[in-house]
Design a protein around this motif. Structure first.
Motif, PDB file in Angstrom:
ATOM      1  N   VAL A 174       0.848  -1.206   0.000  1.00 50.47           N
ATOM      2  CA  VAL A 174       0.000   0.000   0.000  1.00 50.47           C
ATOM      3  C   VAL A 174       0.878   1.248   0.000  1.00 50.47           C
ATOM      4  CG1 VAL A 174      -1.721   1.316   1.290  1.00 50.47           C
ATOM      5  CG2 VAL A 174      -1.930  -1.180   1.122  1.00 50.47           C
ATOM      6  N   ALA A 175       1.911   1.249   0.819  1.00 47.46           N
ATOM      7  CA  ALA A 175       2.834   2.388   0.839  1.00 47.46           C
ATOM      8  C   ALA A 175       3.519   2.554  -0.511  1.00 47.46           C
ATOM      9  CB  ALA A 175       3.873   2.201   1.942  1.00 47.46           C
ATOM     10  N   ASP A 176       3.837   1.442  -1.159  1.00 47.27           N
ATOM     11  CA  ASP A 176       4.489   1.514  -2.472  1.00 47.27           C
ATOM     12  C   ASP A 176       3.579   2.157  -3.521  1.00 47.27           C
ATOM     13  OD1 ASP A 176       6.911   0.488  -1.692  1.00 47.27           O
ATOM     14  OD2 ASP A 176       6.462  -1.575  -2.305  1.00 47.27           O
ATOM     15  N   VAL A 177       2.273   1.968  -3.398  1.00 46.62           N
ATOM     16  CA  VAL A 177       1.353   2.628  -4.321  1.00 46.62           C
ATOM     17  C   VAL A 177       1.493   4.140  -4.189  1.00 46.62           C
ATOM     18  CG1 VAL A 177      -1.079   3.070  -4.859  1.00 46.62           C
ATOM     19  CG2 VAL A 177      -0.298   0.731  -4.478  1.00 46.62           C
ATOM     20  N   VAL A 178       1.545   4.636  -2.961  1.00 47.49           N
ATOM     21  CA  VAL A 178       1.713   6.083  -2.749  1.00 47.49           C
ATOM     22  C   VAL A 178       3.028   6.550  -3.355  1.00 47.49           C
ATOM     23  CG1 VAL A 178       1.720   7.963  -1.070  1.00 47.49           C
ATOM     24  CG2 VAL A 178       0.369   5.905  -0.618  1.00 47.49           C
ATOM     25  N   ARG A 179       4.087   5.787  -3.138  1.00 48.45           N
ATOM     26  CA  ARG A 179       5.395   6.167  -3.686  1.00 48.45           C
ATOM     27  C   ARG A 179       5.367   6.210  -5.219  1.00 48.45           C
ATOM     28  NH1 ARG A 179       7.148   2.107   0.232  1.00 48.45           N
ATOM     29  NH2 ARG A 179       7.842   3.140   2.148  1.00 48.45           N
ATOM     30  N   ARG A 180       4.743   5.211  -5.828  1.00 42.97           N
ATOM     31  CA  ARG A 180       4.654   5.166  -7.294  1.00 42.97           C
ATOM     32  C   ARG A 180       3.870   6.362  -7.821  1.00 42.97           C
ATOM     33  NH1 ARG A 180       1.709  -0.187  -7.941  1.00 42.97           N
ATOM     34  NH2 ARG A 180       1.350   0.556 -10.075  1.00 42.97           N
ATOM     35  N   VAL A 181       2.785   6.668  -7.156  1.00 35.97           N
ATOM     36  CA  VAL A 181       1.966   7.795  -7.592  1.00 35.97           C
ATOM     37  C   VAL A 181       2.752   9.091  -7.483  1.00 35.97           C
ATOM     38  CG1 VAL A 181      -0.097   9.147  -7.058  1.00 35.97           C
ATOM     39  CG2 VAL A 181      -0.214   6.657  -7.069  1.00 35.97           C
ATOM     40  N   ASN A 182       3.428   9.273  -6.380  1.00 31.09           N
ATOM     41  CA  ASN A 182       4.193  10.503  -6.202  1.00 31.09           C
ATOM     42  C   ASN A 182       5.327  10.608  -7.214  1.00 31.09           C
ATOM     43  OD1 ASN A 182       4.783  12.943  -4.517  1.00 31.09           O
ATOM     44  ND2 ASN A 182       6.723  11.857  -4.221  1.00 31.09           N
ATOM     45  N   ALA A 183       5.999   9.496  -7.473  1.00 36.95           N
ATOM     46  CA  ALA A 183       7.128   9.512  -8.410  1.00 36.95           C
ATOM     47  C   ALA A 183       6.685   9.803  -9.838  1.00 36.95           C
ATOM     48  CB  ALA A 183       7.866   8.173  -8.361  1.00 36.95           C
ATOM     49  N   ASN A 184       5.448   9.466 -10.163  1.00 34.74           N
ATOM     50  CA  ASN A 184       4.974   9.582 -11.540  1.00 34.74           C
ATOM     51  C   ASN A 184       3.955  10.696 -11.741  1.00 34.74           C
ATOM     52  OD1 ASN A 184       6.187   7.216 -13.163  1.00 34.74           O
ATOM     53  ND2 ASN A 184       5.527   6.252 -11.256  1.00 34.74           N
ATOM     54  N   GLY A 185       3.801  11.570 -10.758  1.00 38.86           N
ATOM     55  CA  GLY A 185       2.853  12.665 -10.857  1.00 38.86           C
ATOM     56  C   GLY A 185       3.525  14.018 -10.725  1.00 38.86           C
ATOM     57  N   ARG A 186       3.011  14.997 -11.446  1.00 40.12           N
ATOM     58  CA  ARG A 186       3.522  16.357 -11.386  1.00 40.12           C
ATOM     59  C   ARG A 186       2.354  17.344 -11.433  1.00 40.12           C
ATOM     60  NH1 ARG A 186       7.222  13.428 -10.616  1.00 40.12           N
ATOM     61  NH2 ARG A 186       9.350  13.522 -11.467  1.00 40.12           N
ATOM     62  N   SER A 187       2.507  18.490 -10.764  1.00 36.33           N
ATOM     63  CA  SER A 187       1.431  19.474 -10.672  1.00 36.33           C
ATOM     64  C   SER A 187       1.965  20.891 -10.810  1.00 36.33           C
ATOM     65  CB  SER A 187       0.714  19.363  -9.317  1.00 36.33           C
ATOM     66  OG  SER A 187       0.140  18.098  -9.118  1.00 36.33           O
ATOM     67  N   MET A 188       1.044  21.795 -11.179  1.00 39.76           N
ATOM     68  CA  MET A 188       1.359  23.225 -11.281  1.00 39.76           C
ATOM     69  C   MET A 188       0.053  24.005 -11.168  1.00 39.76           C
ATOM     70  SD  MET A 188       4.056  25.313 -12.210  1.00 39.76           S
ATOM     71  CE  MET A 188       4.438  26.799 -13.138  1.00 39.76           C
ATOM     72  N   GLY A 189       0.069  25.126 -10.454  1.00 39.18           N
ATOM     73  CA  GLY A 189      -1.151  25.890 -10.230  1.00 39.18           C
ATOM     74  C   GLY A 189      -1.029  27.353 -10.597  1.00 39.18           C
ATOM     75  N   VAL A 190      -2.197  27.997 -10.749  1.00 40.38           N
ATOM     76  CA  VAL A 190      -2.259  29.427 -11.035  1.00 40.38           C
ATOM     77  C   VAL A 190      -3.339  30.050 -10.161  1.00 40.38           C
ATOM     78  CG1 VAL A 190      -3.883  29.059 -12.950  1.00 40.38           C
ATOM     79  CG2 VAL A 190      -2.589  31.195 -12.821  1.00 40.38           C
ATOM     80  N   ALA A 191      -3.062  31.220  -9.616  1.00 35.97           N
ATOM     81  CA  ALA A 191      -4.053  31.949  -8.820  1.00 35.97           C
ATOM     82  C   ALA A 191      -4.418  33.236  -9.534  1.00 35.97           C
ATOM     83  CB  ALA A 191      -3.504  32.269  -7.430  1.00 35.97           C
ATOM     84  N   LEU A 192      -5.722  33.527  -9.570  1.00 39.48           N
ATOM     85  CA  LEU A 192      -6.228  34.784 -10.121  1.00 39.48           C
ATOM     86  C   LEU A 192      -6.540  35.783  -9.013  1.00 39.48           C
ATOM     87  CD1 LEU A 192      -8.706  33.316 -12.759  1.00 39.48           C
ATOM     88  CD2 LEU A 192      -6.241  33.706 -12.971  1.00 39.48           C
ATOM     89  N   THR A 193      -6.810  35.255  -7.806  1.00 32.84           N
ATOM     90  CA  THR A 193      -7.021  36.082  -6.611  1.00 32.84           C
ATOM     91  C   THR A 193      -6.390  35.374  -5.428  1.00 32.84           C
ATOM     92  OG1 THR A 193      -9.104  35.041  -5.909  1.00 32.84           O
ATOM     93  CG2 THR A 193      -9.263  36.873  -7.504  1.00 32.84           C
ATOM     94  N   SER A 194      -6.264  36.064  -4.336  1.00 35.94           N
ATOM     95  CA  SER A 194      -5.775  35.469  -3.100  1.00 35.94           C
ATOM     96  C   SER A 194      -6.942  34.992  -2.251  1.00 35.94           C
ATOM     97  CB  SER A 194      -4.961  36.487  -2.301  1.00 35.94           C
ATOM     98  OG  SER A 194      -4.657  35.975  -1.018  1.00 35.94           O
ATOM     99  N   GLY A 195      -6.709  33.947  -1.468  1.00 35.24           N
ATOM    100  CA  GLY A 195      -7.684  33.538  -0.471  1.00 35.24           C
ATOM    101  C   GLY A 195      -7.555  34.375   0.784  1.00 35.24           C
ATOM    102  N   THR A 196      -8.604  34.339   1.605  1.00 29.00           N
ATOM    103  CA  THR A 196      -8.623  35.104   2.851  1.00 29.00           C
ATOM    104  C   THR A 196      -8.764  34.161   4.036  1.00 29.00           C
ATOM    105  OG1 THR A 196      -9.610  37.028   1.779  1.00 29.00           O
ATOM    106  CG2 THR A 196      -9.818  36.888   4.170  1.00 29.00           C
ATOM    107  N   VAL A 197      -7.751  34.096   4.884  1.00 27.03           N
ATOM    108  CA  VAL A 197      -7.806  33.294   6.104  1.00 27.03           C
ATOM    109  C   VAL A 197      -8.740  33.982   7.087  1.00 27.03           C
ATOM    110  CG1 VAL A 197      -6.469  32.387   8.034  1.00 27.03           C
ATOM    111  CG2 VAL A 197      -5.476  32.420   5.726  1.00 27.03           C
ATOM    112  N   PRO A 198      -9.752  33.266   7.636  1.00 24.93           N
ATOM    113  CA  PRO A 198     -10.720  33.919   8.522  1.00 24.93           C
ATOM    114  C   PRO A 198     -10.089  34.689   9.670  1.00 24.93           C
ATOM    115  CG  PRO A 198     -11.509  31.752   7.915  1.00 24.93           C
ATOM    116  CD  PRO A 198     -10.122  31.859   7.358  1.00 24.93           C
ATOM    117  N   ALA A 199      -9.053  34.124  10.290  1.00 24.94           N
ATOM    118  CA  ALA A 199      -8.440  34.787  11.436  1.00 24.94           C
ATOM    119  C   ALA A 199      -7.704  36.058  11.037  1.00 24.94           C
ATOM    120  CB  ALA A 199      -7.483  33.833  12.144  1.00 24.94           C
ATOM    121  N   ALA A 200      -7.246  36.121   9.787  1.00 21.98           N
ATOM    122  CA  ALA A 200      -6.521  37.306   9.326  1.00 21.98           C
ATOM    123  C   ALA A 200      -7.474  38.397   8.860  1.00 21.98           C
ATOM    124  CB  ALA A 200      -5.567  36.936   8.197  1.00 21.98           C
TER     125      ALA A 200
END
Length: 333
Positions: A174-200
């Motif tokens: 089961v742990a090896d499945v996580v390792r395989r997924v992580n080794a073979n996956g890549r991500s990238m994101g874009v933000a158009l606005t910022s989020g607001t933390v309630p406490a801030a």
């Protein structure tokens, strides 16, 4: 700040209370802020535990249930859970087959889950294997990490490893499945606005009206650069090009393509973005065999999206297609 809350200090607990009311099939420990699948611990089954700062819903609590996580731990908004919470969850889901911790690569999460695994082993003898996800190609180090951040691949890892555990695979497999997924996956994101933390009570960062942040993190960390706002077709290229440059996704058995909303971007735009991503992948010779579109790993009310690609084989496709029944992801049941 306009938010549907009572008091900023109570957001996490009151949200968990609402989750429990909406999904009575889950067990929610409000004191320790842990969500459990109703039948945990499941005899003979490897248990999966994950968690992190709140504000990313449905990750992680929305992925508790058959075919995914046995427990999810909620920290404060954008803040790691403490070791005591992780130990409590680990104890309560272990059936004797061991526990896999899926940990996003943020410094607080890594340290606190590592400490919790040591405590669980020393005090109860529970065997814990922790696997860290670090799929974000945007930056090597950020305000929160040493090394790449763990982002969209985490969702896919929880589904795929959850199916492996449900099928009765032993701890290391089961742990090896996580390792395989992580080794073979890549991500990238874009933000158009910022989020607001309630406490801030104010946006995490200032992003002018005509600009977008390429490579943003899920806590509002800065990414690679700010560029003028552009059409979706161009944004798809800005996200995909670094991913395709980092790992060869051509050939083999294809990919799972995941377009994720960061919280404030509607599905009409996410599907539009997926169309642009799919067209570019076809042109690049990358074959999509499965897809996922929607807000599954959010950053409060941030407008924007991320793209995750995962190289798969026949085994991972079978695990992806296996039944899952959670508040945030459900099919085959």
């Amino acid at each position: 700040m306009k938010k549907l809350i009572n008091a900023p200090a109570d957001v996490v607990v009151e949200s968990l209370r609402g989750l429990a009311a909406a999904h009575p099939g889950l067990r929610v420990d409000l004191e320790h802020r842990i969500i459990y699948r109703a039948d945990a611990p499941v005899p003979g089954k490897v248990a999966l535990v994950s968690g992190g700062g709140s504000g990313h819903e449905p990750l992680h609590g929305g992925f508790v249930g058959r075919g995914m996580l046995d427990a999810a731990i909620a920290g404060e908004v954008f803040t790691s859970p403490v070791p005591g919470q992780v130990v409590e969850a680990t104890r309560n889901v272990d059936s004797g087959a061991g526990v896999v911790h899926i940990v996003k690569n943020y410094t607080g999460d890594v340290l606190n889950f590592e400490m919790a695994a040591e405590i669980a082993l020393e005090e109860t003898g529970i065997e814990v294997v922790a696997v860290i996800t670090d799929d974000d190609v945007a930056v090597q180090d950020s305000l929160y990490t040493a090394g790449r951040r763990g982002v969209g691949v985490t969702v896919l890892a929880e589904k795929l490893a959850g199916a492996a555990a449900e099928a009765g695979r032993p701890l290391q497999q089961v742990a090896d499945v996580v390792r395989r997924v992580n080794a073979n996956g890549r991500s990238m994101g874009v933000a158009l606005t910022s989020g607001t933390v309630p406490a801030a009570g104010r946006p995490t960062f200032d992003l002018p009206e005509g600009e977008m942040e390429i490579g943003v993190g899920i806590h509002g960390e800065p990414g690679r650069r700010r560029v003028p706002l552009a059409p979706a077709r161009q944004v798809a290229g800005l996200l995909l090009d670094p991913i395709l440059d980092d790992l060869d996704f051509t050939g083999g058995d294809g990919v799972i393509a995941f377009v994720n909303g960061l919280g404030a971007t509607p599905l009409i735009e996410l599907y539009l973005m997926y169309g642009e991503v799919a067209a570019r992948l076809e042109k690049a010779g990358v074959r999509v065999v499965r897809s996922l579109v929607g807000p599954y790993l959010t950053s409060l009310d941030t407008a924007g999206c991320s793209v995750t690609l995962l190289k798969v084989d026949d085994d991972l496709v079978r695990l992806w297609d296996a039944p899952v029944n959670t508040p945030g992801l459900r099919w085959g049941v």
